[in-house]
Scaffold this active site. Structure first.
Site, PDB file in Angstrom:
ATOM      1  N   GLY A  21       5.602  -0.792  18.726  1.00  0.00           N
ATOM      2  CA  GLY A  21       4.293  -0.170  18.697  1.00  0.00           C
ATOM      3  C   GLY A  21       3.541  -0.458  19.977  1.00  0.00           C
ATOM      4  O   GLY A  21       4.135  -0.831  20.985  1.00  0.00           O
ATOM      5  N   SER A  22       2.220  -0.305  19.945  1.00  0.00           N
ATOM      6  CA  SER A  22       1.427  -0.428  21.165  1.00  0.00           C
ATOM      7  C   SER A  22       1.259  -1.861  21.644  1.00  0.00           C
ATOM      8  O   SER A  22       1.104  -2.106  22.837  1.00  0.00           O
ATOM      9  CB  SER A  22       0.046   0.205  20.963  1.00  0.00           C
ATOM     10  OG  SER A  22      -0.653  -0.476  19.934  1.00  0.00           O
ATOM     11  N   LYS A  41       9.921 -11.061  16.499  1.00  0.00           N
ATOM     12  CA  LYS A  41       8.727 -10.232  16.661  1.00  0.00           C
ATOM     13  C   LYS A  41       7.985 -10.710  17.901  1.00  0.00           C
ATOM     14  O   LYS A  41       7.684 -11.901  18.032  1.00  0.00           O
ATOM     15  CB  LYS A  41       7.814 -10.291  15.443  1.00  0.00           C
ATOM     16  CG  LYS A  41       6.588  -9.390  15.586  1.00  0.00           C
ATOM     17  CD  LYS A  41       5.945  -9.049  14.260  1.00  0.00           C
ATOM     18  CE  LYS A  41       5.277 -10.226  13.614  1.00  0.00           C
ATOM     19  NZ  LYS A  41       4.501  -9.818  12.432  1.00  0.00           N
ATOM     20  N   ASP A 136       0.138  -8.031  -0.226  1.00  0.00           N
ATOM     21  CA  ASP A 136       0.785  -6.794   0.226  1.00  0.00           C
ATOM     22  C   ASP A 136       2.223  -6.734  -0.296  1.00  0.00           C
ATOM     23  O   ASP A 136       3.138  -6.341   0.422  1.00  0.00           O
ATOM     24  CB  ASP A 136       0.764  -6.692   1.747  1.00  0.00           C
ATOM     25  CG  ASP A 136       1.096  -5.291   2.255  1.00  0.00           C
ATOM     26  OD1 ASP A 136       0.986  -4.331   1.455  1.00  0.00           O
ATOM     27  OD2 ASP A 136       1.469  -5.157   3.424  1.00  0.00           O
TER      28      ASP A 136
END
Length: 351
Positions: A21-22, A41, A136
């Site tokens: 991603g960004s 990560k 989550d």
């Protein structure tokens, strides 16, 4: 210094990209010390939004470093460079996530579901006893190792429970997670007990395991909420779900938070105490997972959408990018080799 060189100095050989991603990306790597593949990560602090750096990231790093349970994705090493990059080296779920597994295989056999759900319950009991909540829980965040054991991942929305001066739990006030797995009190914006919220999400997960479909249609949240508040749980007629298991799911999906079953009672429930019937505990089962006919799995897969299927898009064959509430894209908050959900801005908040 390039990621390849940084990781090489720490004894890792960088592999393929699992998501990007960004401001963050997830890659596979081989650990010379551990003699196994891992997920790394990599977060670029210079590109990440301020609230992520000030709130989400510190919580995740602190909580991940403190957890040690066989059914929680292990963090092997977390380090940061002077160039502002954070490296999180974690256990790799080589069999992918539970959602993709069910979409491919279809509804899972009862004994295999029992095994996985027992492992999930054990992990949640462990974190809840530490006054940590996940907030989550969903099939995408449950990984499977090489022996098809469940591993809870993605602690990006986790937090530690706090208590007021009188010893009462401070309730959460903001929405976390995915609508399809969210409890009615969360959807309504009512201050909620996050431990009880985790239990609801577990009920949705167990339903998906056994039925190969979601218990509620989140395309119309208002209608879904009405059904939930009426305590309606409709099991597919084509699926033979045992009465004891239906009872457990029904008690987890109780809209009355005061009457929703607690984690200790889940672990003592008669269905979870049931003995496997042969194949689920066999050696072949652990190696190959449950057997399902191709026709059955294809039919069921159509009815198991991503929990954020109206906001998620595939960016590659095995990765999805995600977007935080500021619209800054990044990969899944936990190294998940098969999926990184994409959320609309304001889908996720944290108190």
């Amino acid at each position: 210094m390039a990621d390849v060189q940084v990781l090489k100095k720490r004894g890792y050989t960088l592999g393929i990209s699992l998501g990007e991603g960004s401001y963050a990306k997830v890659k596979s790597a081989y650990s010379n010390r551990l003699k196994t593949n891992v997920a790394v990560k990599i977060i670029n602090r210079k590109k990440a939004p301020s609230d992520f750096l000030e709130k989400f990231l510190p919580r995740e790093l602190e909580i991940l470093a403190s957890l040690n349970h066989r059914n929680i994705v292990r963090a092997y090493e977390i380090f940061e460079t002077s160039e502002g990059k954070v490296y999180m080296v974690m256990e790799l779920g080589v069999q992918g996530d539970l959602l993709e597994f069910i979409k491919f295989r279809g509804a899972l056999p009862e004994d295999f579901s029992r095994k996985l759900f027992c492992q999930l319950s054990s992990a949640i009991k462990y974190v809840h006893d530490l006054d940590v909540v996940h907030r989550d829980l969903k099939c995408e965040n449950l990984l499977l190792d090489k022996d098809f054991n469940l591993k809870v991942s993605d602690f990006g929305f986790s937090r530690r429970i706090s208590y007021d001066e009188s010893g009462r739990m401070v309730l959460s006030k903001t929405f976390c997670g995915s609508a399809a797995y969210a409890a009615p009190e969360v959807l309504q914006g009512i201050p909620y007990n996050p431990k009880v919220y985790d239990i609801w999400s577990m009920g949705v997960v167990l339903f998906v395991m056994l039925c190969g479909s979601m218990p509620y249609d989140d395309s119309n949240v208002k209608k879904m909420l009405k059904i939930q508040k009426e305590h309606r749980v409709n099991f597919p007629r084509s699926k033979s779900v045992p009465t004891e298991c239906k009872d457990l799911i029904y008690r987890m999906l109780n809209p009355d938070v005061a009457r929703r079953i607690e984690i200790d009672d889940i672990l003592e429930h008669s269905w979870l105490k049931g003995k496997p019937k042969g194949h689920a505990g066999s050696k072949k089962h652990h190696q190959d997972g449950p057997s399902t006919s191709k026709n059955e799995s294809k039919e069921e897969a159509r009815h198991v959408p991503d929990s954020e299927n109206r906001t998620a898009t595939k960016t590659g064959s095995e990765s999805r990018c995600c977007e935080d509430k500021h619209g800054c894209a990044g990969p899944s908050r936990q190294a998940n080799p098969r999926s990184a959900p994409e959320a609309k801005p304001n889908d996720y908040e944290s108190d």
